[in-house]
Structures are given as C-alpha cells and as structure tokens.
Write a protein that holds these residues in place. Structure first.
Motif, PDB file in Angstrom:
ATOM      1  N   LEU A 127       0.812  -1.221   0.000  1.00 13.39           N
ATOM      2  CA  LEU A 127       0.000   0.000   0.000  1.00 13.39           C
ATOM      3  C   LEU A 127       0.844   1.268   0.000  1.00 13.39           C
ATOM      4  N   ALA A 128       2.153   1.138   0.158  1.00 12.77           N
ATOM      5  CA  ALA A 128       3.002   2.309   0.342  1.00 12.77           C
ATOM      6  C   ALA A 128       3.617   2.772  -0.975  1.00 12.77           C
ATOM      7  N   ALA A 129       3.696   4.093  -1.134  1.00  9.98           N
ATOM      8  CA  ALA A 129       4.365   4.652  -2.304  1.00  9.98           C
ATOM      9  C   ALA A 129       5.852   4.341  -2.291  1.00  9.98           C
ATOM     10  N   ARG A 130       6.388   4.192  -1.092  1.00  7.66           N
ATOM     11  CA  ARG A 130       7.817   3.928  -0.935  1.00  7.66           C
ATOM     12  C   ARG A 130       7.991   2.920   0.191  1.00  7.66           C
ATOM     13  N   PHE A 131       8.683   1.827  -0.093  1.00  5.93           N
ATOM     14  CA  PHE A 131       8.905   0.765   0.887  1.00  5.93           C
ATOM     15  C   PHE A 131      10.398   0.716   1.201  1.00  5.93           C
ATOM     16  N   VAL A 132      10.743   1.156   2.409  1.00  4.93           N
ATOM     17  CA  VAL A 132      12.135   1.285   2.825  1.00  4.93           C
ATOM     18  C   VAL A 132      12.495   0.133   3.759  1.00  4.93           C
ATOM     19  N   VAL A 133      13.541  -0.605   3.395  1.00  8.44           N
ATOM     20  CA  VAL A 133      13.969  -1.774   4.154  1.00  8.44           C
ATOM     21  C   VAL A 133      15.209  -1.413   4.964  1.00  8.44           C
ATOM     22  N   LEU A 134      15.191  -1.749   6.257  1.00  7.20           N
ATOM     23  CA  LEU A 134      16.253  -1.392   7.186  1.00  7.20           C
ATOM     24  C   LEU A 134      16.985  -2.659   7.609  1.00  7.20           C
ATOM     25  N   VAL A 135      18.307  -2.715   7.373  1.00  7.87           N
ATOM     26  CA  VAL A 135      19.063  -3.911   7.719  1.00  7.87           C
ATOM     27  C   VAL A 135      20.455  -3.540   8.211  1.00  7.87           C
ATOM     28  N   ASP A 136      21.114  -4.514   8.840  1.00  5.47           N
ATOM     29  CA  ASP A 136      22.546  -4.421   9.102  1.00  5.47           C
ATOM     30  C   ASP A 136      23.256  -5.269   8.045  1.00  5.47           C
ATOM     31  N   PRO A 137      24.571  -5.137   7.887  1.00  5.75           N
ATOM     32  CA  PRO A 137      25.264  -5.815   6.781  1.00  5.75           C
ATOM     33  C   PRO A 137      25.119  -7.328   6.765  1.00  5.75           C
ATOM     34  N   SER A 138      24.857  -7.951   7.905  1.00  2.13           N
ATOM     35  CA  SER A 138      24.731  -9.407   7.935  1.00  2.13           C
ATOM     36  C   SER A 138      23.534  -9.911   7.141  1.00  2.13           C
ATOM     37  N   LYS A 139      22.589  -9.019   6.824  1.00  7.49           N
ATOM     38  CA  LYS A 139      21.381  -9.431   6.098  1.00  7.49           C
ATOM     39  C   LYS A 139      21.564  -9.386   4.579  1.00  7.49           C
ATOM     40  N   ALA A 227      10.570  -3.537  -2.636  1.00  5.90           N
ATOM     41  CA  ALA A 227      11.406  -2.547  -1.954  1.00  5.90           C
ATOM     42  C   ALA A 227      11.837  -1.447  -2.917  1.00  5.90           C
ATOM     43  N   THR A 228      11.735  -0.206  -2.469  1.00  4.15           N
ATOM     44  CA  THR A 228      12.235   0.932  -3.248  1.00  4.15           C
ATOM     45  C   THR A 228      13.563   1.443  -2.708  1.00  4.15           C
ATOM     46  N   ASP A 229      13.829   1.202  -1.432  1.00  2.00           N
ATOM     47  CA  ASP A 229      15.063   1.656  -0.792  1.00  2.00           C
ATOM     48  C   ASP A 229      15.528   0.588   0.187  1.00  2.00           C
ATOM     49  N   VAL A 230      16.852   0.444   0.289  1.00  2.00           N
ATOM     50  CA  VAL A 230      17.442  -0.397   1.319  1.00  2.00           C
ATOM     51  C   VAL A 230      18.464   0.450   2.064  1.00  2.00           C
ATOM     52  N   LEU A 231      18.282   0.578   3.374  1.00  4.20           N
ATOM     53  CA  LEU A 231      19.213   1.305   4.226  1.00  4.20           C
ATOM     54  C   LEU A 231      20.038   0.282   4.999  1.00  4.20           C
ATOM     55  N   VAL A 232      21.338   0.253   4.729  1.00  2.00           N
ATOM     56  CA  VAL A 232      22.226  -0.707   5.385  1.00  2.00           C
ATOM     57  C   VAL A 232      23.045   0.047   6.430  1.00  2.00           C
ATOM     58  N   HIS A 244      16.173   1.249  -5.445  1.00  2.00           N
ATOM     59  CA  HIS A 244      15.746   0.222  -6.399  1.00  2.00           C
ATOM     60  C   HIS A 244      14.447   0.631  -7.056  1.00  2.00           C
ATOM     61  N   GLN A 245      14.233   0.088  -8.249  1.00  2.00           N
ATOM     62  CA  GLN A 245      13.002   0.351  -8.978  1.00  2.00           C
ATOM     63  C   GLN A 245      11.976  -0.710  -8.630  1.00  2.00           C
ATOM     64  N   ARG A 246      10.813  -0.273  -8.221  1.00  2.00           N
ATOM     65  CA  ARG A 246       9.778  -1.217  -7.809  1.00  2.00           C
ATOM     66  C   ARG A 246       9.318  -2.058  -9.003  1.00  2.00           C
ATOM     67  N   GLY A 247       9.013  -3.311  -8.715  1.00  2.00           N
ATOM     68  CA  GLY A 247       8.521  -4.210  -9.750  1.00  2.00           C
ATOM     69  C   GLY A 247       9.601  -4.999 -10.447  1.00  2.00           C
ATOM     70  N   ARG A 248      10.884  -4.766 -10.062  1.00  2.00           N
ATOM     71  CA  ARG A 248      11.975  -5.505 -10.705  1.00  2.00           C
ATOM     72  C   ARG A 248      12.761  -6.300  -9.671  1.00  2.00           C
TER      73      ARG A 248
END
Length: 248
Positions: A127-139, A227-232, A244-248
């Motif tokens: 449902l979100a226009a932007r889906f931001v994923v939060l991780v540490d480098p181990s992921k 995911a549209t963004d990944v914050l490491v 990232h571009q959504r849908g790919r």
C-alpha cells in the motif's frame, strides 16, 4: 591476532533506524514494521513527534509494532482509516513503509518473517508509495535462502499437506515451535508458521508464486519487486542507501 572489537549489530541497526526516521516528513501516513531494527526507527519517530511536533500517523504491522508505537507516542491508524475504497487503485494509501528483513539480495528481493508478521507486513508494504527496508550488513546476501528459511503462514488443519507440497518444491520444512511456550508459534491471525529451508533460491518470484498457490497457505515471506530503498546501517554509524526500482 587482532584485538579489535567485533562489529556491534545493535549499533548498525540503530544507524539504519535513525536514517529511516529521518526520511519521515510532516503529514505522512506510515507503515510501521516489526522487528529489532524497525524498533529503532519507531523510537526515533516518536522522539521527533515529541521534539518537533511532527504530524504523522502509522499503521502497525503487528501487535508488537502497535505496542512500541504507543509506548513512544507515535499516533496510529487502522487500514480502515485510510478510506482505500475512495482512492484510485494506482494511488498509494501510505506515503512510506519502514520494515526490516532477514535477507536482502542485490536486486532487493527479500526474505522476511522471522518475527511472524510477514503477511501483514506485505499488505502494508504493497500500500506504500515507498517501501524502505532497514538492515545491518549481515542481512545482505548474494542469493536468497543461503542463511534464512522462507516463513510460510498456514492453516493448522492444512499443515501436513503444506509440508508435503513444500518438500515437492525442494524445501526442508519444519513447523516453528515456541521457545517459551509449549506447541507451535501462533501468529496474530491465529495460524501457524512453517519455516521452509531451501538450498538457495534462484528465482524468488517463481518460488513465491508456487508457494502462494498451495491450498492452506495464507502467505509467505518472499518479497519480490516491492522494496524501493534499502538502508544498510554500519556499526560505526554510517548508512549505505541503495535505491531500487519497484517491480523488478
């Protein structure tokens, strides 16, 4: 032998959470994910609400996310409050969804669900226009399935049939059992979770479609093209921002 201290996972998670909270703008409607990394973001958003008068509201993806948001003073919404039936289908119901992941591939395909909230998380992320994923480098992994199983939420009645179907797809499935309770883990929907371990996943989209088609499966933890963004977050406090571009 080096005397350097090992990297601090909590510091990396905190860095990602703070960076995610900094993306939030006044007036936004948010998706609030579940897990230890997103907890840092929820805490930081609550601090901004108190200190800056930030006007936001969030849809929690679990009872745990709801509890954390209330504790930190983040105003809450239900999906029904979004009036989705009045919005055009192409218009997002939420401005920003923040959530963690168990694995992230170079193309930002995800495995989620160690906390058991992946079905609600997927609804909110979609449902979100932007889906931001939060991780540490181990992921970060080169290939999904190398470190984490795929959680599959199932009807208790259908568990034997789902286990059989997952074996047919090449998995070693196991019903997730409670650590401080007798019996299976029970989700917020009152269902069970099967953890399906694969020897690496070459085509996450195809596998996700196959798992989703098994009768008795409510949902699974493969998130592909969302995911549209990944914050490491890094242990020293830095953050790498992957777009990232959504849908790919």
């Amino acid at each position: 032998m080096s005397d350097a201290a090992p990297p601090d996972p909590a510091a990396a998670k905190r860095a990602a959470g703070l960076a995610a909270a900094a993306l939030v703008e006044d007036g936004m409607r948010l998706g609030l994910g579940t897990g230890s990394t997103t907890a840092f973001a929820i805490e930081a958003i609550g601090r901004r609400v108190r200190d800056e008068g930030l006007d936001v509201a969030g849809v929690p993806t679990s009872y745990d996310a709801e509890r954390l948001a209330r504790a930190h003073g983040v105003p809450l919404l239900a999906l029904a409050d979004l009036d989705l039936d009045t919005l055009p289908t192409a218009q997002a119901g939420l401005d920003l969804a923040l959530d963690g992941a168990d694995e992230v591939s170079p193309a930002a395909a995800l495995i989620k669900g160690r906390g058991g909230a992946h079905v609600r998380e997927k609804v909110v992320a979609a449902l979100a226009a932007r889906f931001v994923v939060l991780v540490d480098p181990s992921k970060e992994v080169e290939r999904l399935g190398t470190t984490a199983p795929v959680p599959v939420e199932v009807l208790p009645f259908a568990e034997p049939a789902v286990l059989r179907a997952l074996r047919g797809l090449g998995a070693e499935p196991a019903l997730r059992m409670g650590e401080r309770k007798d019996g299976p883990v029970v989700t917020d929907q009152g269902l069970w979770i099967v953890d399906a371990r694969f020897p690496g996943i070459d085509d996450p989209a195809a596998l996700g479609a196959a798992i989703g088609s098994v009768p008795g499966v409510l949902g699974h933890g493969l998130f592909v093209g969302m995911a549209t963004d990944v914050l490491v977050g890094e242990a020293e406090g830095g953050v790498r921002h992957r777009v990232h571009q959504r849908g790919r």
